[in-house]
Design a protein around this motif. Structure first.
Motif, mmCIF file in Angstrom:
data_model
loop_
_atom_site.group_PDB
_atom_site.id
_atom_site.type_symbol
_atom_site.label_atom_id
_atom_site.label_comp_id
_atom_site.label_asym_id
_atom_site.label_seq_id
_atom_site.Cartn_x
_atom_site.Cartn_y
_atom_site.Cartn_z
ATOM 1 N N ARG A 291 -4.313 21.501 8.896
ATOM 2 C CA ARG A 291 -3.965 22.827 8.368
ATOM 3 C C ARG A 291 -3.257 23.668 9.428
ATOM 4 N NH1 ARG A 291 -9.268 22.388 5.720
ATOM 5 N NH2 ARG A 291 -8.885 22.189 3.469
ATOM 6 N N ALA B 251 0.317 22.481 9.665
ATOM 7 C CA ALA B 251 1.043 22.878 8.452
ATOM 8 C C ALA B 251 1.367 24.365 8.474
ATOM 9 C CB ALA B 251 0.220 22.530 7.217
ATOM 10 N N ALA B 252 0.403 25.179 8.929
ATOM 11 C CA ALA B 252 0.636 26.623 8.989
ATOM 12 C C ALA B 252 1.687 26.973 10.028
ATOM 13 C CB ALA B 252 -0.674 27.340 9.301
ATOM 14 N N GLY C 61 5.138 25.619 8.591
ATOM 15 C CA GLY C 61 5.508 25.882 7.207
ATOM 16 C C GLY C 61 5.520 24.627 6.356
ATOM 17 N N GLY C 62 4.835 23.579 6.823
ATOM 18 C CA GLY C 62 4.785 22.325 6.077
ATOM 19 C C GLY C 62 6.003 21.453 6.261
ATOM 20 N N ASN C 63 6.923 21.861 7.136
ATOM 21 C CA ASN C 63 8.179 21.131 7.297
ATOM 22 C C ASN C 63 8.171 20.117 8.436
ATOM 23 O OD1 ASN C 63 9.690 22.408 5.166
ATOM 24 N ND2 ASN C 63 9.697 24.261 6.429
ATOM 25 N N SER D 284 -3.545 14.692 1.749
ATOM 26 C CA SER D 284 -3.960 15.681 0.748
ATOM 27 C C SER D 284 -5.307 15.319 0.125
ATOM 28 C CB SER D 284 -2.904 15.829 -0.343
ATOM 29 O OG SER D 284 -2.848 14.673 -1.165
ATOM 30 N N GLU E 265 -4.014 21.447 -0.231
ATOM 31 C CA GLU E 265 -2.915 22.420 -0.244
ATOM 32 C C GLU E 265 -1.624 21.870 0.336
ATOM 33 O OE1 GLU E 265 -5.669 23.779 3.224
ATOM 34 O OE2 GLU E 265 -5.827 22.732 1.286
ATOM 35 N N LEU E 266 -1.678 20.718 0.987
ATOM 36 C CA LEU E 266 -0.446 20.098 1.486
ATOM 37 C C LEU E 266 0.517 19.799 0.346
ATOM 38 C CD1 LEU E 266 -1.746 17.561 4.182
ATOM 39 C CD2 LEU E 266 -0.713 19.809 4.562
ATOM 40 N N GLU F 151 1.267 21.618 -1.972
ATOM 41 C CA GLU F 151 2.000 22.839 -2.315
ATOM 42 C C GLU F 151 2.969 23.274 -1.230
ATOM 43 O OE1 GLU F 151 -0.876 25.815 -3.191
ATOM 44 O OE2 GLU F 151 -1.924 24.613 -4.700
ATOM 45 N N VAL F 152 2.682 22.897 0.027
ATOM 46 C CA VAL F 152 3.494 23.434 1.124
ATOM 47 C C VAL F 152 4.417 22.404 1.766
ATOM 48 C CG1 VAL F 152 1.770 25.194 1.640
ATOM 49 C CG2 VAL F 152 1.692 23.008 2.854
#
Length: 276
Positions: A46, A49-50, A53-55, A67, A72-73, A75-76
């Motif tokens: 997390r 990812a934060a 921005g998941g990129n 996931s 939530e992965l 979604e992001v």
């Protein structure tokens, strides 16, 4: 090591040089009051990812399997899809492989340290994943460090220590209490110059009462400081030690450890307490 001996402080210091030189230091921990599978590993996923921005490419390539524990992965992370439905054992194997792949790819961007605190509170699934990553660490460009109390009675914890100890690339470090010289330095730092002249005479008794445990030493000295001056002069620390007064934080820690004992073991402890 035992509670209060400095495991968490050492863990933080381990990551400082790598972080200062541009490496990626990931911190996770197990919560005593939250029984979540893979909790510390989900925390670090997390965090990445934060921050990205998941990129991050390492997540793009592994998000579907990760996931399973970080939903939530989906979604992001661009292009992430739900993992296939499989039986629990297969899903577990796929998840473990995804964590290894994620760390390996993450380490191609910068040196990585994965620091996991409080494995004492980790559930079986978390301990198993740590053991799997430790087994693969020789092939991963990642520094993996976990912290565990040596008072942990669980068979899963014993298996983890045995498994890690058997790896030629691994180091198991047991933290003991401070030796007398360093204990004396700590007392001067905590108490100030007013004890500098007396510290040599205080150290033997303080070491006997605390075992050199930094938390116990700190609480003893803080208890002395909190007492304040009496009749215009502070009660000497040596006098306070002689009273066998137990600071509240130490009492709380002892009570928490007693909660994990069986009824027969508690009966023995009570008898020992009465006998002195």
């Amino acid at each position: 090591g035992e509670p209060g001996v400095g495991k968490t402080r050492l863990l933080a210091r381990i990551g400082e040089p790598l972080g200062a030189s541009g490496g990626l230091v990931l911190h996770g921990f197990s919560d005593e009051f939250v029984d979540a599978p893979f909790q510390p590993f989900a925390q670090v996923v997390r965090a990445v990812a934060a921050a990205t921005g998941g990129n991050d490419l390492s997540l793009v390539h592994t998000a579907s399997e990760l996931s399973r524990v970080v939903p939530e992965l989906l979604e992001v992370v661009p292009g992430a899809v739900s993992p296939p439905a499989v039986d629990p054992d297969t899903g577990r194997q796929r998840l473990f492989a995804a964590f290894r792949s994620w760390l390996a790819e993450l380490a191609t961007e910068a040196p990585v340290a994965l620091l996991i605190d409080d494995l004492t509170w980790a559930n079986r699934s978390t301990l198993d994943l740590f053991a799997q990553l430790a087994a693969a660490a020789a092939d991963l460009p990642v520094l993996l460090v976990g912290v565990l109390r040596d008072t942990d009675p669980r068979p899963a914890a014993a298996r983890l220590v045995a498994s890690v100890s058997a790896r030629p690339h691994a180091v198991v470090l047991h933290l003991d209490g401070l030796p007398d010289a360093e204990l004396g330095e700590l007392v001067v730092v905590l108490a100030g110059a007013e004890l500098r002249e007396d510290v040599a005479g205080l150290v033997p008794e303080l070491a006997r009462l605390t075992g050199g445990n930094p938390l116990f030493v700190r609480e003893r000295v803080q208890h002395w400081r909190d007492r304040g001056p009496e009749d215009g002069a502070r009660t000497p620390l040596g006098v306070l030690l002689a009273t066998r007064a137990v600071p509240a934080a130490i009492g709380d820690l002892v009570r928490r450890r007693l909660l994990h004992l069986s009824d027969p073991a508690l009966a023995v402890v009570r008898a020992g307490a009465v006998c002195g």
